[in-house]
Write an enzyme that holds these catalytic residues in place. Structure first.
Site, short mmCIF file in Angstrom:
data_model
loop_
_atom_site.label_atom_id
_atom_site.label_comp_id
_atom_site.label_asym_id
_atom_site.label_seq_id
_atom_site.Cartn_x
_atom_site.Cartn_y
_atom_site.Cartn_z
N ARG A 23 -5.60 12.94 -6.02
CA ARG A 23 -6.88 12.29 -5.75
C ARG A 23 -8.00 13.32 -5.59
O ARG A 23 -9.12 13.11 -6.05
CB ARG A 23 -6.68 11.47 -4.48
CG ARG A 23 -7.77 10.61 -4.04
CD ARG A 23 -7.97 9.38 -4.88
NE ARG A 23 -8.87 8.53 -4.16
CZ ARG A 23 -10.12 8.84 -3.91
NH1 ARG A 23 -10.62 9.97 -4.39
NH2 ARG A 23 -10.90 8.05 -3.20
N TYR A 83 -15.46 -11.03 -1.25
CA TYR A 83 -16.08 -9.76 -1.63
C TYR A 83 -17.29 -9.97 -2.56
O TYR A 83 -18.28 -9.27 -2.47
CB TYR A 83 -15.06 -8.85 -2.31
CG TYR A 83 -14.12 -8.18 -1.32
CD1 TYR A 83 -14.58 -7.15 -0.50
CD2 TYR A 83 -12.81 -8.59 -1.18
CE1 TYR A 83 -13.73 -6.54 0.42
CE2 TYR A 83 -11.95 -7.99 -0.26
CZ TYR A 83 -12.42 -6.97 0.54
OH TYR A 83 -11.60 -6.37 1.45
N ASP A 129 -6.44 -2.32 -8.06
CA ASP A 129 -7.12 -2.92 -6.91
C ASP A 129 -7.43 -4.37 -7.21
O ASP A 129 -7.54 -4.76 -8.37
CB ASP A 129 -8.41 -2.17 -6.58
CG ASP A 129 -8.78 -2.39 -5.11
OD1 ASP A 129 -8.31 -1.62 -4.26
OD2 ASP A 129 -9.49 -3.37 -4.82
N ARG A 144 0.80 -1.22 0.00
CA ARG A 144 0.00 0.00 0.00
C ARG A 144 0.84 1.28 0.00
O ARG A 144 0.39 2.33 0.45
CB ARG A 144 -0.97 0.02 1.20
CG ARG A 144 -2.06 -1.03 1.13
CD ARG A 144 -2.96 -0.81 -0.08
NE ARG A 144 -4.11 -1.70 -0.07
CZ ARG A 144 -5.32 -1.34 0.35
NH1 ARG A 144 -5.54 -0.12 0.78
NH2 ARG A 144 -6.30 -2.20 0.32
N ARG A 195 -2.47 6.72 0.08
CA ARG A 195 -2.78 7.89 0.91
C ARG A 195 -1.70 8.37 1.85
O ARG A 195 -1.84 9.43 2.45
CB ARG A 195 -4.06 7.62 1.68
CG ARG A 195 -5.25 7.51 0.75
CD ARG A 195 -6.41 6.87 1.43
NE ARG A 195 -6.04 5.51 1.82
CZ ARG A 195 -6.86 4.68 2.43
NH1 ARG A 195 -8.06 5.05 2.74
NH2 ARG A 195 -6.45 3.48 2.75
O1 CP3 Z 1 -0.04 -1.59 -2.62
C1 CP3 Z 1 -0.15 -0.60 -3.34
O2 CP3 Z 1 0.34 0.51 -3.05
C2 CP3 Z 1 -0.82 -0.74 -4.70
C3 CP3 Z 1 -2.19 -0.45 -4.72
C4 CP3 Z 1 -3.23 -1.33 -4.06
C5 CP3 Z 1 -4.51 -0.83 -3.73
N1 CP3 Z 1 -5.28 -1.87 -3.32
C6 CP3 Z 1 -4.94 0.57 -3.86
C7 CP3 Z 1 -6.03 1.08 -3.01
C8 CP3 Z 1 -3.23 -2.69 -3.76
C9 CP3 Z 1 -2.10 -3.71 -3.84
C10 CP3 Z 1 -4.54 -3.01 -3.30
C11 CP3 Z 1 -4.97 -4.38 -2.94
C12 CP3 Z 1 -6.21 -4.57 -2.20
N2 CP3 Z 1 -7.42 -3.93 -2.37
C13 CP3 Z 1 -6.39 -5.56 -1.19
C14 CP3 Z 1 -5.35 -6.55 -0.77
C15 CP3 Z 1 -4.32 -5.96 0.09
C16 CP3 Z 1 -4.71 -5.82 1.53
O3 CP3 Z 1 -4.66 -4.69 2.01
O4 CP3 Z 1 -5.02 -6.83 2.16
C17 CP3 Z 1 -7.71 -5.45 -0.73
C18 CP3 Z 1 -8.34 -6.30 0.35
C19 CP3 Z 1 -8.35 -4.43 -1.49
C20 CP3 Z 1 -9.76 -3.99 -1.43
C21 CP3 Z 1 -9.88 -2.58 -1.02
N3 CP3 Z 1 -9.50 -1.49 -1.80
C22 CP3 Z 1 -10.42 -2.08 0.19
C23 CP3 Z 1 -10.96 -2.92 1.30
C24 CP3 Z 1 -10.34 -0.68 0.12
C25 CP3 Z 1 -10.91 0.32 1.11
C26 CP3 Z 1 -10.14 0.35 2.36
C27 CP3 Z 1 -8.84 1.07 2.22
O5 CP3 Z 1 -7.81 0.50 2.56
O6 CP3 Z 1 -8.88 2.22 1.78
C28 CP3 Z 1 -9.71 -0.34 -1.10
C29 CP3 Z 1 -9.41 1.03 -1.58
C30 CP3 Z 1 -8.02 1.30 -2.00
N4 CP3 Z 1 -7.24 0.47 -2.77
C31 CP3 Z 1 -7.29 2.50 -1.74
C32 CP3 Z 1 -6.05 2.36 -2.37
C33 CP3 Z 1 -4.95 3.36 -2.43
C34 CP3 Z 1 -7.82 3.71 -0.99
C35 CP3 Z 1 -8.56 4.55 -1.95
C36 CP3 Z 1 -8.45 6.02 -1.65
O7 CP3 Z 1 -9.15 6.46 -0.74
O8 CP3 Z 1 -7.69 6.71 -2.35
#
Ligand code: CP3
Length: 343
Positions: free
Chosen positions: A39, A154, A76, A26, A30
């Site tokens: 964003r 999901y 994602d 991640r 953010r």
């Molecule tokens: O790792 C990285 O920097 C690359 C980008 C990346 C995102 N999501 C961007 C994102 C990766 C590798 C993911 C994978 C992902 N997405 C997972 C597996 C990894 C983990 O954390 O276990 C999961 C379960 C998701 C599903 C998901 N996407 C959720 C539950 C959420 C909302 C909660 C949260 O963490 O914000 C997201 C949104 C998301 N995916 C954001 C980002 C940067 C936040 C969006 C924003 O507000 O800009």
């Protein structure tokens, strides 16, 4: 194009390296002010994900700002359910929401799978190619996918959940349906990851983020076999399996055809190594909350972790970095690894 920094790939192949490579799950997101600024100008998360030039920009931000040893493509795990026919929304401050979910066999029959589904994700492949070009060899590019069980969770639950009890209910009540769905998801992931490798991913990470809510028996039946199929299929680049919370499955994962096994912070480096055995490279596993501590504390904890792993290791956190983590904490972690040398 020749990589100027290939430390991650050398470490993932199990070669002897001077220090462990470091990146953060991640990292593209953010924690970075430049991400938040970009964003704010956009309509939402999906615009970033689906616009290759923007995804490439955000992917490269942490390489510029934090000097990490890898980029991970901004995307994602939920793009796969969408390509299969279940679109998602990303609700601000709440997370993902699926307006429609999988309820029955006929819902599963309607899903698109395999190459046909993967072909709908050309925006991801374009983002990979553009990122590779713009990175210009400064760091390897990681591609990723959710694991089949986490994606089923999901698609059946429809949103995040503490328990995923609706998704787990399917495993107990209608195991045949669950297997049918997992099979379709797995075929899609395999086609998608072949395409990701073809379009420039140097390494693939599989995120089984909800592995730890299954019992060992459920994971043995509904989790591990599908991960194994993917590992067997993806031979063109190294593969990392990160099954969060599934310390009980590490022996099983160690027998899969992957190069790297991710550990979360619930297991010590020593116990992780003993469960996984000598062969695989390990990735992890500092508690992301440690990065709220003072830089000196972070430095000491990171050095202790690196000593404990001792080698065959890729430095990372035990899960994604939290959005409110101070950048100074992130920098202390990254710089400590970068100054470390194996004796
Ligand atoms: O790792 C990285 O920097 C690359 C980008 C990346 C995102 N999501 C961007 C994102 C990766 C590798 C993911 C994978 C992902 N997405 C997972 C597996 C990894 C983990 O954390 O276990 C999961 C379960 C998701 C599903 C998901 N996407 C959720 C539950 C959420 C909302 C909660 C949260 O963490 O914000 C997201 C949104 C998301 N995916 C954001 C980002 C940067 C936040 C969006 C924003 O507000 O800009």
């Amino acid at each position: 194009m020749i990589l100027k920094n290939d430390l991650l790939l050398r470490a993932a192949r199990g070669e002897a390296v001077e220090r462990p490579p470091v990146w953060l799950m991640r990292q593209a997101g953010r924690i970075l002010p430049q991400y938040r600024a970009l964003r704010e100008r956009l309509s939402g998360f999906k615009e970033l994900v689906e616009t290759p030039a923007l995804a490439a920009e955000v992917t490269i931000q942490p390489v510029d700002e934090l000097d990490v040893d890898a980029a991970i493509i901004f995307s994602d795990i939920l793009v796969i359910p969408e390509a299969m026919g279940l679109p998602y929304d990303m609700i601000e401050k709440r997370g993902p929401l699926f307006p429609e979910t999988i309820r029955s066999g006929s819902d599963i029959d309607k899903l698109v799978a395999g190459e046909d589904a993967a072909a709908r994700l050309s925006y991801v492949y374009d983002a990979l190619e553009l990122t590779r070009k713009e990175l210009d060899g400064r760091a390897p590019l990681i591609g990723f996918s959710g694991a089949p069980w986490t994606l089923l969770a999901y698609m059946v639950e429809g949103s995040g959940s503490k328990t995923f009890s609706r998704a787990k209910r399917m495993l107990y009540q209608e195991p045949a349906l669950a297997h049918q769905l997992l099979g379709k998801i797995t075929q899609t992931i395999i086609a998608y990851l072949h395409a990701k490798a073809r379009h420039g991913a140097h390494l693939i990470q599989l995120f089984d983020s909800w592995a730890g809510i299954l019992s060992p028996a459920l994971y043995r039946e509904f989790g591990a076999p599908y991960l194994r199929q993917i590992c067997t299929a993806i031979t063109e680049v190294p593969v990392t399996v990160f099954a969060k919370g599934a310390w009980f499955a590490l022996e099983d994962i160690a027998r899969m055809d992957c190069q790297v096994v991710g550990l979360d912070w619930n297991i010590s480096p020593e116990e992780g190594r003993s469960r996984v055995g000598a062969e695989k490279v390990l990735q992890g596993n500092l508690d992301p909350c440690y990065l709220y501590a003072d830089p000196e504390q972070i430095q000491a904890a990171t050095q202790k972790m690196l000593d404990a792993f001792g080698g065959r290791h890729i430095a990372n956190l035990g899960h994604g970095v939290y959005p409110d983590t101070p950048l100074d904490g992130v920098r202390a972690f990254v710089q400590t690894v970068k100054h470390y040398r194996y004796k």
